[in-house]
Structures are given as C-alpha cells and as structure tokens.
Enzyme design. Sequence first.
Site, PDB file in Angstrom:
ATOM      1  N   GLU A 143      48.838  49.119  36.993  1.00 53.95           N
ATOM      2  CA  GLU A 143      49.620  48.320  37.930  1.00 53.95           C
ATOM      3  C   GLU A 143      49.918  46.931  37.388  1.00 53.95           C
ATOM      4  OE1 GLU A 143      48.102  50.204  42.132  1.00 53.95           O
ATOM      5  OE2 GLU A 143      46.873  48.693  41.197  1.00 53.95           O
ATOM      6  N   CYS A 188      51.657  39.521  36.782  1.00 56.43           N
ATOM      7  CA  CYS A 188      50.280  39.794  36.380  1.00 56.43           C
ATOM      8  C   CYS A 188      50.253  41.197  35.782  1.00 56.43           C
ATOM      9  CB  CYS A 188      49.402  39.705  37.627  1.00 56.43           C
ATOM     10  SG  CYS A 188      47.701  40.167  37.324  1.00 56.43           S
ATOM     11  N   CYS A 230      38.255  49.604  33.439  1.00 56.63           N
ATOM     12  CA  CYS A 230      37.595  48.491  32.739  1.00 56.63           C
ATOM     13  C   CYS A 230      36.144  48.875  32.551  1.00 56.63           C
ATOM     14  CB  CYS A 230      37.689  47.226  33.601  1.00 56.63           C
ATOM     15  SG  CYS A 230      36.988  45.745  32.817  1.00 56.63           S
ATOM     16  N   CYS A 234      32.179  44.525  36.784  1.00 58.31           N
ATOM     17  CA  CYS A 234      31.848  43.392  37.664  1.00 58.31           C
ATOM     18  C   CYS A 234      31.763  43.942  39.088  1.00 58.31           C
ATOM     19  CB  CYS A 234      32.915  42.302  37.577  1.00 58.31           C
ATOM     20  SG  CYS A 234      33.096  41.639  35.917  1.00 58.31           S
ATOM     21  N   CYS A 249      34.766  43.710  41.762  1.00 54.19           N
ATOM     22  CA  CYS A 249      36.118  44.051  41.321  1.00 54.19           C
ATOM     23  C   CYS A 249      36.364  45.557  41.441  1.00 54.19           C
ATOM     24  CB  CYS A 249      36.296  43.606  39.866  1.00 54.19           C
ATOM     25  SG  CYS A 249      37.901  44.049  39.175  1.00 54.19           S
ATOM     26  N   CYS A 284      43.891  39.791  43.181  1.00 58.26           N
ATOM     27  CA  CYS A 284      42.875  39.841  42.119  1.00 58.26           C
ATOM     28  C   CYS A 284      41.769  40.815  42.490  1.00 58.26           C
ATOM     29  CB  CYS A 284      42.179  38.497  41.954  1.00 58.26           C
ATOM     30  SG  CYS A 284      43.255  37.179  41.531  1.00 58.26           S
TER      31      CYS A 284
HETATM   32  N1  SAH Z   1      38.892  40.997  32.936  1.00 53.79           N
HETATM   33  C1  SAH Z   1      39.627  39.783  33.075  1.00 53.79           C
HETATM   34  C2  SAH Z   1      40.923  39.914  33.838  1.00 53.79           C
HETATM   35  C3  SAH Z   1      40.929  40.750  35.087  1.00 53.79           C
HETATM   36  S1  SAH Z   1      40.193  40.084  36.533  1.00 53.79           S
HETATM   37  C4  SAH Z   1      38.750  38.719  33.675  1.00 53.79           C
HETATM   38  O1  SAH Z   1      37.619  39.020  34.059  1.00 53.79           O
HETATM   39  O2  SAH Z   1      39.152  37.564  33.715  1.00 53.79           O
HETATM   40  C5  SAH Z   1      41.236  38.765  37.002  1.00 53.79           C
HETATM   41  C6  SAH Z   1      40.560  37.765  37.930  1.00 53.79           C
HETATM   42  O3  SAH Z   1      40.347  38.344  39.213  1.00 53.79           O
HETATM   43  C7  SAH Z   1      39.196  37.310  37.440  1.00 53.79           C
HETATM   44  O4  SAH Z   1      39.086  35.914  37.524  1.00 53.79           O
HETATM   45  C8  SAH Z   1      38.245  37.951  38.425  1.00 53.79           C
HETATM   46  O5  SAH Z   1      37.069  37.187  38.532  1.00 53.79           O
HETATM   47  C9  SAH Z   1      39.067  37.982  39.679  1.00 53.79           C
HETATM   48  N2  SAH Z   1      38.632  38.982  40.645  1.00 53.79           N
HETATM   49  C10 SAH Z   1      38.176  40.228  40.380  1.00 53.79           C
HETATM   50  N3  SAH Z   1      37.878  40.872  41.532  1.00 53.79           N
HETATM   51  C11 SAH Z   1      38.161  40.022  42.537  1.00 53.79           C
HETATM   52  C12 SAH Z   1      38.111  40.132  43.963  1.00 53.79           C
HETATM   53  N4  SAH Z   1      37.693  41.242  44.580  1.00 53.79           N
HETATM   54  N5  SAH Z   1      38.497  39.058  44.690  1.00 53.79           N
HETATM   55  C13 SAH Z   1      38.961  37.941  44.085  1.00 53.79           C
HETATM   56  N6  SAH Z   1      39.055  37.795  42.756  1.00 53.79           N
HETATM   57  C14 SAH Z   1      38.656  38.826  41.983  1.00 53.79           C
END
Ligand code: SAH
Length: 343
Positions: free
Chosen positions: A90, A103, A110, A114, A117, A333
Amino acid sequence: MINLIGYSEQKLKQLFADWGVPSYRVNQVFSWVYHRGTKQFNDMTNLSKDLRARLADHFYIALPRIAHKTQSRDGSIKYLFELENGSQVESVWMPDGARKTLCISSQVGCRLACSFCLTGTLGLKSNLTAGEIIGQYLAVNEDLPEADHATNVVMMGMGEPLDNYDAVCDALRLMVSPEAMRISNRKVTLSTAGLVDRIRQFAQEDIHINLAISLNATEDSTRDAIMPINKRYPIKTLIDCLKKYPLKPTRRITFEYVLLKGINDSDEDAVRLGKLLSTLRCKINLIPFNGFEGSCYEAPSEERVKSFQNHLISKKYSAFIRKSRGTDILGACGQLAAQAMTC
Ligand code: SAH
C-alpha cells in the site's frame, strides 16, 4: 526480461557502454520513461530503430497495478498495489494545500515486529524491487491529475527501508537523479526503526535525503518491549551513531515518537527525551497511536499529548503533533497491512 523501471542509471550506462552506445542515450531513455511515461520502446523516436529493438529484447516497462483505491474523509487516498509476484503493498497519498505527500512501502510485511504496528504482525513476506518502490510513485502520479502529483515522498509505509538496503538505495538514486525522476532530495525522507549498521553505511552513500528515526521510547526497558530491534541496537548506540551522522548544515534529523497511553507518554518521558536529543540538530514528530483491531495499546488523551509537546517546546525543540491522516481507511502510520478485502 527485466523491468526498465528501477534499473539503475549506473547499470544502464554500463550496458550501453558494452553495446557501444554513447551514454547520453541513457538520458534520452530516462526522459521517455520518467518524464513522458512512455511504455513502448518503439515510441522512443529519437533513438535508432536498432537501439529500440535491442532495448525491447532486454527490457519491458511496467508499473505496479493499482488493485484498489480507498478515499478517506480527510482527502487522503490509500492505494493498494498488486506486484508481479502477486503480493500486495500500500501507498498513501496525503494532500495538504500545495504539498502532496506520498507515503510508500519498501517491503511486503516487515521483520522488525514492533508491537504497536500492524505491518509488524505480518512478518516479512518479501522485499520490493527498486522498480516496485519507485513504481508506486509513478503509478499514483499517472492516476492523478497533474496538479495533484506528489511533491514529497516519505518511505514510511510498509516495511523497514534499511532492511531492503540495495533496492532502496537504487530507488532513492532514481528519485533524486536529475536524469530520472528529478525529485528534490529535500523532499524525500527515509524513516527507519534504527538499524545502526545500516545507518552508518547509508551515511557514506551519495544520497542526501532526509532521515527520520522512529525512537518511540526513552528507556531501553520500554524500547526493548515495543521495538525488539532495540535489543540489538540500544538507545545509546543509536544516538551515538546519529551524533556522527554527516548532516548537511541546513538539515535536521526527524525523530518520530509514537505516543502509547501509559507506556511512553509521561512527563518524565518527555524530560528524558529532551535530554537524550539535546546535542542533536533535530525536530520531533509526536504521533498519537493509531489503533487497529487486536491491538492492546491506546492513544493518550489530547491533554497528555499537549503536555508532552509543551515540555519539548519549553526546551526549545521543534515538536509537532502529527495529525493522523486516513485513519478511517486504515491508512495512517502503522495501519498498513494490504488487507484488500477489508477496505
Ligand atoms: N520501519 C520504518 C518505517 C515504517 S513505520 C520505521 O520504523 O520508521 C513509519 C512510522 O509509523 C514510524 O515512525 C512508526 O513508529 C510509526 N507507527 C507504526 N505503527 C504506528 C501506530 N499504530 N500508530 C502510530 N504510529 C505508528
């Protein structure tokens, strides 16, 4: 057969040299592909018939297929792409006045897992090719009227860009190359969870885009729990590496900080964050957690978020609360999972 979209300038120059074709021909080919959107070599009328035929024997030109589009109430659009291997990723297009930010994704799923996420719950399915990475941008621009073409690109979609290093570097070079996509390097941002060895390596590349770091916690115990990568590269190692990052004089590193209620959102966290970043030229984006089904986290109250921000501002940081776009379409995000059937 190879997709020409994503094939690096350096490789094409080498191939043309092997064929005895002068290197300015590469610029002509790139101009057809990246500026005029030409898909057939036969239409490249300033190339000899011979070269057109030779190119058509080696290459094809194709963008990822738009499988689905979902429009958010706030004007953003989530694009679901189907790749050649059948997997799906996406991208999210977000208009904000004249600025249109796209974006894009770098991986299907991935491997960093985390805990906050949604993409992380998928595990790593596959790496995108350079062509599939820039293809998201090219396909979205083809789909939208010229006035809506993306002005900024953020690599903050699905995946960890530095975990797909070579393809991402090839893609970034094409994005900022004056011969290829001609995006200003100030308008491209790569976001990473903090793969320290890769950040060090990236610092040596001739790619001068913006760097964003997903910090998300101020103590190792908390970061270990929400971002397993922290066990390999703890906070101090990450910050030390960033202190040495060769930042251009007018640039700042962006720190992203997802605020999770009761986990990392206290005033003590804000104080620690202020101290942690005190020697870095940076700005801070606070992102209240975007929920998804099955998640055990919640976003803090607006007052808590404000209080966190106010402390940072009092310490002279540029600290922004990032408004979440496309939350109604799971486009914000951390909400990208390419669930085609549920959008
Ligand atoms: N792997 C990369 C890019 C993808 S995540 C990274 O970690 O930076 C992009 C951003 O979204 C990151 O800053 C992450 O911390 C944030 N993010 C991930 N899950 C989220 C969520 N459920 N709510 C808000 N931000 C989130």
